[in-house]
Structure formats: structure tokens, C-alpha cells
Design a protein around this motif. Sequence first.
Motif, PDB file in Angstrom:
ATOM      1  N   ASP A  97       3.421 -28.263  28.592  1.00 55.65           N
ATOM      2  CA  ASP A  97       2.197 -27.328  28.327  1.00 55.65           C
ATOM      3  C   ASP A  97       1.354 -28.164  28.019  1.00 55.65           C
ATOM      4  O   ASP A  97       1.242 -29.033  26.743  1.00 55.65           O
ATOM      5  N   HIS A  99      -2.226 -27.524  27.735  1.00 56.70           N
ATOM      6  CA  HIS A  99      -3.327 -26.715  27.303  1.00 56.70           C
ATOM      7  C   HIS A  99      -3.838 -27.452  26.135  1.00 56.70           C
ATOM      8  O   HIS A  99      -5.177 -27.226  26.159  1.00 56.70           O
ATOM      9  N   HIS A 129       8.643 -22.910  31.257  1.00 57.23           N
ATOM     10  CA  HIS A 129       7.154 -22.921  30.633  1.00 57.23           C
ATOM     11  C   HIS A 129       6.562 -23.738  31.183  1.00 57.23           C
ATOM     12  O   HIS A 129       6.332 -24.973  31.292  1.00 57.23           O
ATOM     13  N   ARG A 131       2.370 -24.694  31.735  1.00 52.03           N
ATOM     14  CA  ARG A 131       0.912 -24.337  31.653  1.00 52.03           C
ATOM     15  C   ARG A 131       0.068 -25.514  31.589  1.00 52.03           C
ATOM     16  O   ARG A 131       0.060 -26.583  30.958  1.00 52.03           O
ATOM     17  N   GLU A 132      -1.017 -25.243  32.688  1.00 51.62           N
ATOM     18  CA  GLU A 132      -1.882 -26.564  33.063  1.00 51.62           C
ATOM     19  C   GLU A 132      -1.119 -27.666  33.163  1.00 51.62           C
ATOM     20  O   GLU A 132      -1.511 -28.704  33.048  1.00 51.62           O
ATOM     21  N   CYS A 166       5.766 -16.438  32.909  1.00 52.70           N
ATOM     22  CA  CYS A 166       4.608 -15.939  32.719  1.00 52.70           C
ATOM     23  C   CYS A 166       3.820 -16.774  33.898  1.00 52.70           C
ATOM     24  O   CYS A 166       2.883 -17.733  33.351  1.00 52.70           O
ATOM     25  N   SER A 168       1.249 -18.748  36.223  1.00 55.43           N
ATOM     26  CA  SER A 168      -0.278 -18.667  35.926  1.00 55.43           C
ATOM     27  C   SER A 168      -0.726 -19.549  37.188  1.00 55.43           C
ATOM     28  O   SER A 168      -1.908 -19.720  37.239  1.00 55.43           O
TER      29      SER A 168
END
Length: 267
Positions: A97, A99, A129, A131-132, A166, A168
Motif C-alpha cells: 500500500d 497510498h 491488498h 493500492r497504488e 478490492c 482498483s
Amino acid sequence: MLFDTHTHLNDESYTKNELEALIQEIEASQLSYVVDVGADLPGSITAIEHACTYPWCYASVGIHPEFADRTKERDMDTVLELAKNERVVAVGEIGLDYHYTKEFIKEQQYWFIRQIEIANTLRKPLIIHSREADQDTLDILKAQGVFSKERKSFFKDGLSHTVIHCFSGSKELALEYVKLGAYIGVDGPLTFRNNRKTVEVVKAVPLDRIVVETDAPYLTPEPFRGKKNKATNVEYVVRKVAEIKGISYEEAARATLENGKNLYCID
């Protein structure tokens, strides 16, 4: 006929009364199964307690990347032991992650790899997981053999039994993951009016590789956005999948239920 494949009944934001009411609501609902996902060691232990108490509940265990700067090698020993429990169906939620901070990136990557090693050792599914951190996540998963013939041989259907939680990213990235043998997890943000990107992902990804999640108490779907999320709200994610795919709610529910069971090897 519903399966919330990613929720956090163990989350400390639920009061005792809220959790008791939620459990009663789950038992009176259309939910057949939930996976109570651990994000740290206390949460993972609580998830196992829930899974050992409620027949509709399974657990996953792992340490989320937000805790990378506080994680110790002895914690990996604990994750390994917890993951051996027969009610634990996956290692996760683990990953990267970027972010909120680009500090501790090396630590995030190190503990991500260590927990993939645990999943491979125990032949367990993975909850990822990302994220970015799309490229780093994909590179690490490939380098650690998550999509290898050896890992796929652990499972009867020849898939990697890995879900990108999730999701994205782009539809192109989603299709690459599908080709590699992964599942794509979709949540409440799919229902948001301005979320065209995830709608395009759901359009592109075959129905048999989509699993539905709530990530409760987070990511509350429409029409309850702004309120604390709960596992029973997975219904609204399924309804949106059905709308996008042009199929009935019942067909989408049955398909995503079976996908969740297949992902987590639940008979």
C-alpha cells in the motif's frame, strides 16, 4: 445464496452490541458464508475464534502492509501457526500500500514476500491488498511463484487461488491477473456513480473469476454510503454485478457464491 468473501467482523470499530446484532442479521439473511479477514495478529486470532464459533464463518490470517514498520520476524512464526488452523482458508490480507506513505516500502515488500512463502508452504489461498502499487505487487507475486505450475498443482482446478482484493487497477491488468489464474474482488465502490473504471473491469472479466466482497466496516456501497458497512450489504455489490453483466440477481448470486467456494476450497 450470498458469499461475502472479504469482511472484517474482527474489526475493533464494531462495538460488542453492534457485532452481536450483525451476527444475528447475518444468520437471518441470504448469506451462506463469510470470510472474516485478519489484518494484524489480534484481528487474525479473533477471526479464528469467530470461525470456530459460527459454521457460516471462515477466517484468513495475515499482517496488512500498514503495519510493516512494526512487524517482527517472530510475527511470521505466529502467522504460520495461526494459518494451520483448519478454519483458516487463506493467508491475507497481505500486500503493498503506497497510498498514504512511501516510507517503509522495503519493509512492506519484505513482509509481503515472507507471508507469500507461508501460504506456499501451507498450500493456502492468498488475499492480496494492492493500492497504488500495481507493478510491484504483480512483480512480487510472479517472482514468488504465486502463478507457477507448482503452486497451481496444489489445487484441483489448476488455478492459483489468489484474489486481488478490492481491485482498483485497469481492465487490462485485471485480465492479465485472470490469465495468470487469479480472481478479481469487487466491493462497494463498484456501486458508486463515478466509478467507471471498476465497471469496465467487471464488464471485461469473466463472471467465473469475480468474487464479491464488502471489506466491512469499510467501503459501504450505495445506497448506504457514509454509514458503517456490514457483511449483508454484499447483496448490493451482487446486484451491481448482475446489472453490468446483464443477468439476473439470482444468477449473479449463485455464480459469485460458487466462485468464493472455489477460491477458498470450501466444499
